[in-house]
Structures are given as structure tokens and as C-alpha cells.
Write a protein that holds these residues in place. Sequence first.
Motif, PDB file in Angstrom:
ATOM      1  N   ALA A  64      12.367  -6.763 -34.706  1.00  0.00           N
ATOM      2  CA  ALA A  64      13.153  -7.566 -33.714  1.00  0.00           C
ATOM      3  C   ALA A  64      14.632  -6.870 -33.409  1.00  0.00           C
ATOM      4  O   ALA A  64      15.182  -7.230 -32.562  1.00  0.00           O
ATOM      5  CB  ALA A  64      13.639  -8.954 -34.389  1.00  0.00           C
ATOM      6  N   PHE A  65      14.823  -5.829 -34.255  1.00  0.00           N
ATOM      7  CA  PHE A  65      16.233  -5.069 -34.012  1.00  0.00           C
ATOM      8  C   PHE A  65      16.419  -4.450 -32.630  1.00  0.00           C
ATOM      9  O   PHE A  65      15.312  -3.891 -32.054  1.00  0.00           O
ATOM     10  CB  PHE A  65      16.572  -4.049 -35.155  1.00  0.00           C
ATOM     11  N   ARG A  66      17.568  -4.569 -32.055  1.00  0.00           N
ATOM     12  CA  ARG A  66      18.013  -3.956 -30.901  1.00  0.00           C
ATOM     13  C   ARG A  66      18.222  -2.601 -31.685  1.00  0.00           C
ATOM     14  O   ARG A  66      18.522  -2.261 -32.415  1.00  0.00           O
ATOM     15  CB  ARG A  66      19.246  -4.509 -30.350  1.00  0.00           C
ATOM     16  N   THR A  67      18.708  -1.662 -30.408  1.00  0.00           N
ATOM     17  CA  THR A  67      19.293  -0.021 -30.985  1.00  0.00           C
ATOM     18  C   THR A  67      20.082  -0.466 -31.729  1.00  0.00           C
ATOM     19  O   THR A  67      21.231  -1.306 -31.361  1.00  0.00           O
ATOM     20  CB  THR A  67      19.518   0.498 -29.520  1.00  0.00           C
ATOM     21  N   TYR A  68      20.657   0.730 -32.654  1.00  0.00           N
ATOM     22  CA  TYR A  68      21.573   0.586 -33.680  1.00  0.00           C
ATOM     23  C   TYR A  68      21.815  -0.637 -34.573  1.00  0.00           C
ATOM     24  O   TYR A  68      22.839  -0.938 -34.886  1.00  0.00           O
ATOM     25  CB  TYR A  68      23.051   0.745 -32.801  1.00  0.00           C
ATOM     26  N   GLY A  69      20.659  -1.412 -34.717  1.00  0.00           N
ATOM     27  CA  GLY A  69      20.631  -2.269 -35.451  1.00  0.00           C
ATOM     28  C   GLY A  69      20.937  -2.172 -37.305  1.00  0.00           C
ATOM     29  O   GLY A  69      20.671  -0.980 -37.440  1.00  0.00           O
ATOM     30  N   ARG A  70      21.545  -2.852 -37.859  1.00  0.00           N
ATOM     31  CA  ARG A  70      22.002  -2.560 -39.357  1.00  0.00           C
ATOM     32  C   ARG A  70      21.546  -3.979 -40.091  1.00  0.00           C
ATOM     33  O   ARG A  70      21.663  -4.930 -39.925  1.00  0.00           O
ATOM     34  CB  ARG A  70      23.671  -2.589 -39.434  1.00  0.00           C
ATOM     35  N   ALA A  71      20.901  -3.445 -41.315  1.00  0.00           N
ATOM     36  CA  ALA A  71      20.518  -4.350 -42.429  1.00  0.00           C
ATOM     37  C   ALA A  71      21.111  -4.195 -43.859  1.00  0.00           C
ATOM     38  O   ALA A  71      21.210  -2.970 -43.927  1.00  0.00           O
ATOM     39  CB  ALA A  71      18.939  -4.130 -42.406  1.00  0.00           C
ATOM     40  N   ALA A  72      21.637  -5.309 -44.156  1.00  0.00           N
ATOM     41  CA  ALA A  72      22.021  -5.116 -45.579  1.00  0.00           C
ATOM     42  C   ALA A  72      20.938  -5.878 -46.414  1.00  0.00           C
ATOM     43  O   ALA A  72      20.568  -6.972 -46.501  1.00  0.00           O
ATOM     44  CB  ALA A  72      23.313  -6.041 -45.952  1.00  0.00           C
TER      45      ALA A  72
END
Length: 340
Positions: A236-244
Motif C-alpha cells: 500500500a505504500f506510496r513512493t518514499y514510504g516509511r515504516a517504523a
Amino acid sequence: MSISTREWQLVRRPHGEPVAEDFRLVTMERPDPADGEVVVQTIAMSVDPYMRGRMSAAKSYAASWELGETMQGGTVGQVVASRSDAVPEGALVLHGQGWRDVAVVPATHVSVVEPLPGLPLSLYLGVLGMPGLTAYAGLFRLADFREGDAVFVSGAAGAVGSLVGQFARLRGASRVVGSAGTPEKVRWLQEELGFSAAFDYHDGKVADLLGAAAPDGIDVFFDNVGGEHLEAAIGAFRTYGRAALCGSISGYNATTAPPGPRNLGFVVGKQLTLRGFIVGDHADLRPEFVGAVSGWLQDGSLVARETVVDGLDSAVDAFRALLSGGNTGKMVVRLAPDPS
């Protein structure tokens, strides 16, 4: 002279889901406090998912508990005897020697706390404690949250996840989506915590449920669950998504290694950042965190719910329930009345 205490010990390393026979409640005789020590009567103690890892002999970021020794965890209590000028009798303190009704602790190992008007001291084990700082550091430092981001939180009705979603909302997220394990928790996330959308992960494939809840994709993922939730977020991430990546409770009781996400190729193409973290590395954020969260609590913009279980005898049952989703918000075990 000595001090009689009741304490929980780990007597067998759990295989899969912990069972009652893995633990033992014992009465111990502890020496009176020496110079520089205090005696603390427990008011409330914390049970947390990370404790499952400490029951294993496998090497991890936190040392394994030894068999036959008292387990440890966050505790708020009141000093009933002191041999330290720095921490007087009657002081309300935090320490890490939980799973017991009374602790003899070096005064240098306790932190004196002040009650917030109208709020229980047990909040220092949750929203104002380790879970709160975990949510704050993970969202704002590790995931680099920015105003306007769309955020997905797995395990969103737990102690950490319920705060992550609210922090994001309070700082201007464009959309906050959470997953939870019951319809009641889903309603709570939407109706009381202000999540834009939420779903019960039992209702279908997480990727499909997330796609319906966040049709335009997500920028930030805060993961407490792992497994299928992580795979869905990567998709589901868009470009440059970030996950913790905070935890993976879906696999804590697994007896074989759970499968990893099958779509890691997206990490390259979408230029994603996936960052695991341990809250202990981010203690420098505590003053900023306490200032922000105390203000939100006192003006009523932040909901801090607790699932309270009474009595030291019930601590193991509370911990086991926690691992199977038996809590909404922070799970605490209350041992004595709150004097504040």
C-alpha cells in the motif's frame, strides 16, 4: 529483620503459548534496606508484549530471564521505608523490579513522579511511560512523520498503537487507519480515538482491507504485528514510504519461523525505508515527549485507556491475555489503591 514479599518467577521456558505451569508465585524474605536503598510498595505493575521474548533463552536486545529468578517489569509504587536522603518515605516512584508486591531497590534505580490532577498513577506505565515514548519516537523520529501523511497502524487498539494513531491525528495526518482484532476495538478506534478508518483483520485479507480503508495508499506504517500486516503495508505504500517496525506480536508464540513478506521487491521500486527500533535508544526524546503528551492529556485531546486486572495473583493471566488480544489500550495489574 527481613521483608516478606510475594513474587512471580519463571520456572520453565514457554514453548509456544505460555501456560500457567511456566510460572510460580513464591513468598520471599528480602533484607531490610541498606544505606541508599528504599522499600517500595507496588501500586500497579505493567505486563508488556516484549516480556515474551525475555522468557526465551534466545539472544535478543533484552537479556533473558533466568529460571527460578523473579521476573522484572515496569512498576509504579510508593516508598514505605527509605534510607536515602534523595528519595523520602511517601514518595511516588517508578522502577523496573515488577512482578512483586514489595521491592527493595537502590534509590538511584527509581524515578520520583508527580501525579497529574485527576489522572491515575498507572498512566506512568502506559501513555507517560515506555509505551508512550515508543509510540512517540517511532512515529516522529523513526518514521519521520510529516503533516499531511496518511498513516497505517497495526495492532492499533493496543497500548502503543492506540497512541500512535492519536499522535498522528493531533499532528495533522491526512488519514489514520488502524487494524484491530474485534468489532468492539474497531468501533473504539473510530468513535473515541478519531481514526479515519479501521478494520478487523479477521474479516479478510489484510491487503484487501487496507486497500479499502486507504484507497490512495499510505505514507507511514507503524507495525506492532508483523507478518501479513507488514506485507500489506509494503503493497500500500506510496513512493518514499516509511515504516517504523516496533514489534511482531503475531509471531511471538510461534514454534516455527513465520514467513516473511513476499513483496520485498517493492522496497526498491518505491524507495521505501523500513526501520526497526528499540525504545531504549531514544531516551533523549523523553522531555519533549512528556511535555507534549502531558498537555494533550490535560486538555482532553488524548484518550489513554487502560485494561486493569486486580491482584498480583492475576498477573500471569493478564500477561497471557495480552498476547491474545485481551486488552484495549494498556494492560496493567493493580496491586494497591492509588494514593494520588
